[in-house]
Motif scaffolding. Structure first.
Motif, PDB file in Angstrom:
ATOM      1  N   PHE A  77      24.190  34.102 -42.421  1.00  0.00           N
ATOM      2  CA  PHE A  77      23.714  35.433 -42.805  1.00  0.00           C
ATOM      3  C   PHE A  77      24.697  36.155 -43.733  1.00  0.00           C
ATOM      4  O   PHE A  77      24.287  36.787 -44.708  1.00  0.00           O
ATOM      5  CB  PHE A  77      23.464  36.269 -41.543  1.00  0.00           C
ATOM      6  CG  PHE A  77      22.876  37.621 -41.806  1.00  0.00           C
ATOM      7  CD1 PHE A  77      21.595  37.754 -42.315  1.00  0.00           C
ATOM      8  CD2 PHE A  77      23.598  38.772 -41.543  1.00  0.00           C
ATOM      9  CE1 PHE A  77      21.045  39.003 -42.557  1.00  0.00           C
ATOM     10  CE2 PHE A  77      23.058  40.025 -41.777  1.00  0.00           C
ATOM     11  CZ  PHE A  77      21.776  40.143 -42.288  1.00  0.00           C
ATOM     12  N   THR A  97      13.011  36.660 -42.245  1.00  0.00           N
ATOM     13  CA  THR A  97      13.820  35.950 -41.254  1.00  0.00           C
ATOM     14  C   THR A  97      12.920  35.065 -40.396  1.00  0.00           C
ATOM     15  O   THR A  97      11.852  35.510 -39.960  1.00  0.00           O
ATOM     16  CB  THR A  97      14.574  36.949 -40.346  1.00  0.00           C
ATOM     17  OG1 THR A  97      15.350  37.841 -41.152  1.00  0.00           O
ATOM     18  CG2 THR A  97      15.493  36.220 -39.386  1.00  0.00           C
ATOM     19  N   TYR A 113      16.927  32.528 -43.459  1.00  0.00           N
ATOM     20  CA  TYR A 113      16.579  33.711 -44.244  1.00  0.00           C
ATOM     21  C   TYR A 113      16.057  33.296 -45.620  1.00  0.00           C
ATOM     22  O   TYR A 113      16.431  32.257 -46.164  1.00  0.00           O
ATOM     23  CB  TYR A 113      17.804  34.615 -44.418  1.00  0.00           C
ATOM     24  CG  TYR A 113      18.556  34.823 -43.137  1.00  0.00           C
ATOM     25  CD1 TYR A 113      18.165  35.806 -42.218  1.00  0.00           C
ATOM     26  CD2 TYR A 113      19.647  34.021 -42.791  1.00  0.00           C
ATOM     27  CE1 TYR A 113      18.843  35.982 -41.025  1.00  0.00           C
ATOM     28  CE2 TYR A 113      20.328  34.197 -41.612  1.00  0.00           C
ATOM     29  CZ  TYR A 113      19.919  35.164 -40.731  1.00  0.00           C
ATOM     30  OH  TYR A 113      20.588  35.335 -39.544  1.00  0.00           O
ATOM     31  N   ASN A 168      12.857  42.615 -43.243  1.00  0.00           N
ATOM     32  CA  ASN A 168      13.747  43.768 -43.302  1.00  0.00           C
ATOM     33  C   ASN A 168      13.846  44.176 -44.762  1.00  0.00           C
ATOM     34  O   ASN A 168      14.079  43.333 -45.631  1.00  0.00           O
ATOM     35  CB  ASN A 168      15.126  43.420 -42.740  1.00  0.00           C
ATOM     36  CG  ASN A 168      15.924  44.650 -42.372  1.00  0.00           C
ATOM     37  OD1 ASN A 168      15.447  45.774 -42.482  1.00  0.00           O
ATOM     38  ND2 ASN A 168      17.146  44.443 -41.922  1.00  0.00           N
ATOM     39  N   GLU A 215      21.532  46.646 -40.987  1.00  0.00           N
ATOM     40  CA  GLU A 215      22.037  45.695 -39.991  1.00  0.00           C
ATOM     41  C   GLU A 215      21.442  45.969 -38.613  1.00  0.00           C
ATOM     42  O   GLU A 215      21.115  45.035 -37.875  1.00  0.00           O
ATOM     43  CB  GLU A 215      23.566  45.767 -39.919  1.00  0.00           C
ATOM     44  CG  GLU A 215      24.282  45.132 -41.103  1.00  0.00           C
ATOM     45  CD  GLU A 215      24.500  43.646 -40.916  1.00  0.00           C
ATOM     46  OE1 GLU A 215      24.152  43.127 -39.842  1.00  0.00           O
ATOM     47  OE2 GLU A 215      25.027  43.006 -41.842  1.00  0.00           O
ATOM     48  N   GLN A 271      17.951  44.721 -38.690  1.00  0.00           N
ATOM     49  CA  GLN A 271      17.975  43.262 -38.705  1.00  0.00           C
ATOM     50  C   GLN A 271      18.227  42.713 -37.305  1.00  0.00           C
ATOM     51  O   GLN A 271      17.636  41.700 -36.916  1.00  0.00           O
ATOM     52  CB  GLN A 271      19.046  42.768 -39.680  1.00  0.00           C
ATOM     53  CG  GLN A 271      19.167  41.264 -39.783  1.00  0.00           C
ATOM     54  CD  GLN A 271      17.923  40.611 -40.359  1.00  0.00           C
ATOM     55  OE1 GLN A 271      17.162  41.248 -41.090  1.00  0.00           O
ATOM     56  NE2 GLN A 271      17.697  39.363 -40.021  1.00  0.00           N
TER      57      GLN A 271
END
Length: 441
Positions: free
Chosen positions: A95, A116, A127, A205, A343, A346
């Motif tokens: 990531f 994802t 990803y 995301n 984040e 995510q």
């Protein structure tokens, strides 16, 4: 696109209308931005500003600073952040390395989507960036409940029967859907019942370059790309002027039907009353060069980046640090306004994917610590800082070695420290930092 009422039949009709109304046309500007980021098709972009006769003398001249400037500006993920959730760190995969590219693409395009999914063979998350997608919204909502994107990989040109992937989450009208629809209206099932297995979560995301103002799709680096186009036009003009500085042969007093051949090995004989000369353009080439440099500097400064011209004098360390203040402020703003919320979202997406597809519970605790970008110190400054830090117990030998080489394993660090201790009696007098540097060498 805003959707007020939703049934399965209406959904299929709506998706077909979206495709027929020009899915590709909506993405034309994003294609142009990506062309400049990758440095492709730039020659064709310039040809529209010159006639074919001009470009018969020289090829279009261009450089591409777009990717260079963006890579020097998008530095949030230059160093890996620290995430506090061990189970999440075990399945997060690559990531961090992926986010370096994602940050640059978000800066370029203004809005970028991250898909994802779970890799069963590696037991890790995978990803994929989605550059071209259509979001769907419920009334009075700023975040999409559904996303459609073209399924072909490698950004292939649209085919006669293009395939589009669709994801939606649970709403009051309909349970979440996941299926593939072609430009001819054929529905292809991917999961049982075409139901989104993640319920009220879609595995996307969305990253935005700046906060919401008027439109979901934020403005990207269009100013950078347009400026780069102007610079390339100037460079092509410079190349033309350089070619014409050799001079254009001019004859006067000749019958238009007379033909004269020229060359270094040919004697030029003119009839009585005829004249021959070379005409050169009266252009200030140096002023054009200075103007081009000014344009490059303006574009770079607008993106908090400085261009280091080779003819500039050497700067002091303090001057370099002061010049990066604006960049440091911009990066802090990016962290707090863009990537810390990104984040956290995510992690929520990863929670659901790991639970449903991987059978893994990540728990609810998550926090992240972004590494502050540091301006490099000179050797003398570094020695003085660490010597002071060691004496005041603010740094240790292990922390120093870990900062100097993040790839070192704990046992390797222990080995270096043990080597320093074993050789300490024989080491010449000096500061502790000198001993460590000598041991590394």
């Amino acid at each position: 696109m805003i959707i007020y009422n939703l049934t399965e039949q209406m959904l299929h009709k709506l998706l077909m209308e979206t495709i027929e109304e020009g899915y590709d046309n909506q993405m034309e500007e994003r294609e142009r931005l990506l062309d400049y980021y990758e440095g492709v098709n730039l020659e064709h972009d310039l040809k529209q500003y010159f006639d074919s006769e001009s470009l018969s003398a020289i090829p279009p001249m261009y450089i591409n600073l777009v990717r260079n400037i963006i890579s020097r500006r998008a530095l949030v993920y230059q160093q890996q952040p620290v995430r506090f959730n061990d189970k999440y760190n075990d399945v997060i995969g690559d990531f961090d390395s992926f986010m370096k590219q994602f940050e640059q693409l978000t800066y370029l395009l203004g809005t970028e989507a991250l898909y994802t999914h779970w890799d069963e063979s590696q037991k890790k998350l995978k990803y994929r960036p989605i550059h071209f997608f259509v979001p769907f919204f419920k009334p009075n909502e700023d975040e999409p409940f559904a996303i459609m994107y073209q399924a072909e990989s490698q950004l292939k040109a649209r085919s006669e029967d293009a395939q589009y992937m669709f994801w939606s989450k649970d709403t009051e009208d309909m349970e979440g859907k996941h299926f593939m629809i072609s430009s001819r209206g054929k529905i292809t099932s991917i999961v049982d019942g075409d139901r989104n297995p993640y319920g009220d979560v879609i595995p996307f995301n969305i990253g935005h370059r700046h906060l919401y103002t008027r439109d979901f799709f934020r403005e990207g680096a269009s100013d950078l790309v347009d400026g780069m186009r102007s610079i390339n036009i100037m460079l092509t003009e410079l190349a033309l002027h350089g070619r014409f500085q050799l001079g254009q042969p001019v004859f006067t007093g000749l019958d238009t039907e007379q033909r004269i051949t020229m060359g270094q090995d040919k004697a030029l004989v003119l009839p009585e009353g005829a004249n021959f000369s070379y005409a050169t353009p009266n252009a200030n080439v140096q002023a054009m060069i200075d103007s081009t440099k000014y344009m490059v500097d303006s574009i770079a400064q607008a993106n908090n980046v400085r261009i280091n011209w080779t003819n500039k004098g050497q700067e002091s360390g303090l001057s370099k640090k002061m010049s990066e203040i604006d960049l440091q402020d911009a990066l802090r703003s990016d962290i707090e306004q863009i990537y810390r919320p990104f984040e956290k979202q995510q992690f929520r997406i990863a929670q659901r994917i790991c639970e449903v597809s991987g059978g893994i519970q990540l728990g609810d605790q998550f926090s992240i610590d972004f590494t502050e970008r540091e301006v490099p110190m000179s050797s003398d400054e570094e020695i003085k800082y660490y010597d002071w830090a060691f004496k005041n117990n603010l740094e240790t030998r292990k922390s120093y070695l870990r900062k100097k080489n993040p790839d070192l394993q704990d046992d390797e660090i222990e080995g270096i420290v043990e080597q320093i201790d074993s050789e300490a009696p024989e080491t010449p007098e000096g500061t502790l930092i000198d001993q460590i540097i000598n041991a590394q060498e």
